[in-house]
Scaffold this active site. Structure first.
Site, PDB file in Angstrom:
ATOM      1  N   GLU A 268       0.877  -1.174   0.000  1.00 22.92           N
ATOM      2  CA  GLU A 268       0.000   0.000   0.000  1.00 22.92           C
ATOM      3  C   GLU A 268       0.912   1.223   0.000  1.00 22.92           C
ATOM      4  O   GLU A 268       1.373   1.673   1.042  1.00 22.92           O
ATOM      5  CB  GLU A 268      -0.914  -0.003   1.228  1.00 22.92           C
ATOM      6  CG  GLU A 268      -1.846  -1.204   1.320  1.00 22.92           C
ATOM      7  CD  GLU A 268      -2.924  -1.213   0.256  1.00 22.92           C
ATOM      8  OE1 GLU A 268      -3.054  -0.212  -0.483  1.00 22.92           O
ATOM      9  OE2 GLU A 268      -3.646  -2.226   0.156  1.00 22.92           O
ATOM     10  N   CYS A 302      -2.690   8.583   2.500  1.00 28.21           N
ATOM     11  CA  CYS A 302      -2.364   8.101   1.153  1.00 28.21           C
ATOM     12  C   CYS A 302      -3.524   8.376   0.200  1.00 28.21           C
ATOM     13  O   CYS A 302      -3.326   8.425  -1.017  1.00 28.21           O
ATOM     14  CB  CYS A 302      -2.029   6.615   1.180  1.00 28.21           C
ATOM     15  SG  CYS A 302      -3.271   5.592   1.965  1.00 28.21           S
TER      16      CYS A 302
END
Length: 515
Positions: A268, A302
Site C-alpha cells: 500500500e 495516502c
C-alpha cells in the site's frame, strides 16, 4: 482540561509508562538493550514518553516464538478465532476515547480523526468475526466420472505488518484481525514515530489474549529501528507474507526483497489522488469533499486529495469559493475540538512541504493561497502550516510526485475525455473521484475507459474509505488489497482438491496409460 493533565490521565489509562519496551509476544513484554527513543507531540512539542527499541536478536526470538505459536493457532477452528477477535473489538470499544486521543496527540491528526481511526479498528473486528465463518472455497464439476473437485483455503503462517506513521493503529487492524481469523500469526512493526500507539494497542489486547489462553507468539509487536533491523524482516523466509504501507521508493525495495525469496507482499504505497469536477456537479458537496480530502490529517493520508481537475466553465468560481473556505480553516492543537487542521508529523515534513512549494514556483505554477509556516503562541512545535492551493499543469514534475502535506493542485479541463486523461497521467493509482449528476459522465468514469485507480468514487471524495471494500491501488501504489471484500484470501494459501470415489483411475484429458 489542560492538555498536559488530560494526556497524563490518558497515558495512565493506557498503561503507558515513561519508559516502555518495544517487544511483546502477546502478554510478555521483553526487556531489551536496544536504543531508547522519545516520542514528542507535533501539536505542542511536549515529550509524551519513550520506548526501548528491539534489536535484531530480539526480532529473531519473536520469529521463533511466532513459528511455534502458529502450529497450535492454525488448528483452532476459525469461528473460535473469530470469537477472540470479537472480544478484541469489545476491548477497543472500552478504550476508544483514550486510544483515539493518543493517536491524535502522538501523530497530530485532529481528535475526530483519531477517534475515527479507532472506530475503524472496531469495525474491522466486526467484519473479521463474520469472515471467520465465511472462509469459503468453490466446488467444480470434474471431467472424470465419480470424481469431485473443490478448492479451499488454509492458514499461511507468519504475517509481517509494517505500518506508517499516518495511521498508527488502523492499518495494523486491517491486516492483523483478518490474518488472525485466517489462522495466521502476526508480527507488527509500527513506525517509530508513533511507537506509543503500537504499545498501547498491545496493552489493550493483552487481557483478551490471556483470558482466552492464546499462545504467546500469536500477536507480536516489534518496535525497532529500521536501519538496525535492516532488511532482515523482508528477507526472512519464515515470514511468508509482508504487508507494507509506506512510500513507493521503499515499497519497491520491499517488493524486490520479498520476491527474491518468492514470498508474498501486500503493498500500500503512494497516492496522487484526483477529483474531477464537472459543470453538472453539486458544487457545495464537491467543495466539502475537496476540503476534507486536501486538508484532513493535514494532507498526510495516502488517499488525500492532491489534484482537482475542474471544468473551464466553473473553474474561477470554484477556486474563489475554495479560497474563501481556506482563509477560515481553524488550525491548531490536535486535541482542541474546534481544530480542523492539525500539525504535520514533524519538522522534516514541514521542510518537504516548503520544498514542494518552491518546486511549484520554479516550474511555472502559481500559488493561490497558503504555504506558510505558522509561528507564535500555540504553534511552538514548528509543525503547523497553512494549507496551500496552487494552479499548475499536470505534467509538472512536482505534480507527478506525491507531496505528503496539504498541497492541492488545481488543473483546468474542457472535455471529459481530456479530464480522464489528465487524471490517469500520473505514476500512482490509488483513489479517485468524480462529482457530477450526469449519469453518462459518472458511468464513463468508472468504466474501463475511466479511472485507472483501485478506488473510484462518484460524488464522494478520495479520502475516507469504508472497511467493507477492498482497499488498495494500481501502478506505483503497489497493487495490494487489504480490509474488506475478498482481501482475506491474500492471508491464506489456496489448495485445489480432487477426490476419486470410484474404483477406476481415469486420467484427465482422456490420456490412456495402461501398465
Amino acid at each position: 482540561m489542560n492538555n498536559k493533565i488530560e494526556m497524563r490521565e490518558v497515558l495512565k489509562e493506557l498503561q503507558i509508562e515513561d519508559v516502555n519496551y518495544g517487544i511483546c509476544t502477546g502478554t510478555v513484554w521483553q526487556e531489551t538493550n536496544g536504543k531508547f527513543i522519545e516520542s514528542f507531540s507535533p501539536s505542542d512539542g511536549e515529550l509524551i514518553a519513550g520506548v526501548k527499541l528491539g534489536t535484531t536478536e530480539d526480532y529473531r526470538k519473536v520469529v521463533k516464538t511466532a513459528k511455534g505459536a502458529f502450529e497450535s493457532w492454525k488448528m483452532v477452528p476459525a469461528p473460535k478465532r473469530g470469537e477472540i477477535v470479537r472480544q478484541i473489538g469489545l476491548e477497543l470499544r472500552k478504550y476508544k476515547e483514550p486510544l483515539g486521543k493518543l493517536v491524535s496527540y502522538e501523530m497530530g491528526k485532529i481528535l475526530q480523526e483519531g477517534l475515527g481511526e479507532v472506530q475503524e479498528m472496531i469495525d474491522i473486528c466486526d467484519f473479521a468475526v463474520g469472515q471467520s465463518r465465511q472462509l469459503y472455497g468453490f466446488t467444480m464439476h470434474s471431467e472424470r466420472e465419480k470424481h469431485r473437485m473443490y478448492d479451499q483455503y488454509h492458514p499461511l503462517g507468519i504475517v509481517g505488518v509494517v505500518s506508517a506513521f499516518n495511521f498508527p493503529v488502523a492499518v495494523w487492524a486491517w491486516n492483523a484481525l483478518i490474518a488472525l481469523v485466517a489462522g495466521d500469526v502476526v508480527i507488527w512493526k509500527p513506525s517509530s514515530k508513533v511507537a506509543l500507539c503500537g504499545v498501547a494497542v498491545h496493552k489493550i489486547i493483552a487481557e483478551v489474549v490471556q483470558r482466552n489462553g492464546v499462545p504467546e507468539g500469536v500477536v507480536n509487536l516489534v518496535v525497532a529501528d529500521s536501519k538496525g533491523l535492516g532488511n532482515e524482516f523482508f528477507s526472512n523466509k519464515d515470514v511468508p507474507l509482508i504487508s507494507f504501507t509506506g512510500s513507493t521508493s521503499i515499497g519497491k525495495m520491499v517488493s524486490r526483497l520479498v520476491a527474491e525469496r518468492l514470498g508474498r507482499s501486500i503493498l500500500e504505497l503512494g497516492g496522487n489522488n484526483a477529483i474531477i469536477i464537472t459543470p453538472d456537479a453539486d458544487i457545495e458537496m464537491a467543495l466539502r469533499a475537496v476540503v476534507f480530502g486536501a486538508v484532513g490529517t493535514c494532507g498526510q493520508r495516502c488517499t488525500s486529495t492532491r489534484r482537482i481537475i475542474v471544468h473551464d466553465s466553473i473553474y474561477d468560481d470554484f477556486k474563489q469559493r475554495l479560497v474563501n473556505i481556506y482563509t477560515k480553516l481553524p488550525i491548531g492543537h490536535a486535541l482542541d475540538p474546534n481544530t480542523l487542521v492539525g500539525p504535520l508529523a514533524d519538522k522534516d515534513a514541514v521542510q518537504n512541504f516548503l520544498d514542494a512549494i518552491e518546486k511549484v514556483k520554479a516550474e511555472g505554477g502559481k500559488i493561490v493561497i497558503g504555504g506558510e509556516v505558522l509561528e507564535g503562541e500555540g504553534f511552538e512545535s514548528g509543525c503547523f502550516v497553512t494549507p496551500c492551493i496552487a494552479e499548475v499543469e499536470n505534467h509538472y514534475e512536482i505534480v507527478q510526485q506525491e507531496t505528503f502535506a496539504p498541497l492541492l493542485f488545481m488543473i483546468r479541463y474542457t472535455e471529459l475525455d481530456e479530464a480522464i486523461a489528465i487524471h490517469n497521467d500520473v505514476p500512482q493509482g490509488l483513489s479517485s473521484a468524480i462529482f457530477s449528476t450526469n449519469m453518462l459522465e459518472t458511468e464513463t468514469f468508472i468504466s474501463q475507459s475511466g479511472s485507472d485507480c483501485g478506488i473510484a468514487n462518484i460524488n464522494i471524495g478520495t479520502s475516507g474509505a469504508e472497511i467493507g471494500g477492498a482497499f488498495g491501488g494500481e501502478k506505483e501504489t503497489g497493487g495490494g488489497r487489504e480490509s474488506g471484500s475478498d482481501a482475506w484470501k491474500a492471508y491464506m494459501r489456496r489448495q485445489t482438491n480432487t477426490i476419486n470415489y470410484g474404483t477406476e483411475l481415469p486420467l484427465a484429458q482422456g490420456i490412456e496409460f495402461d501398465v
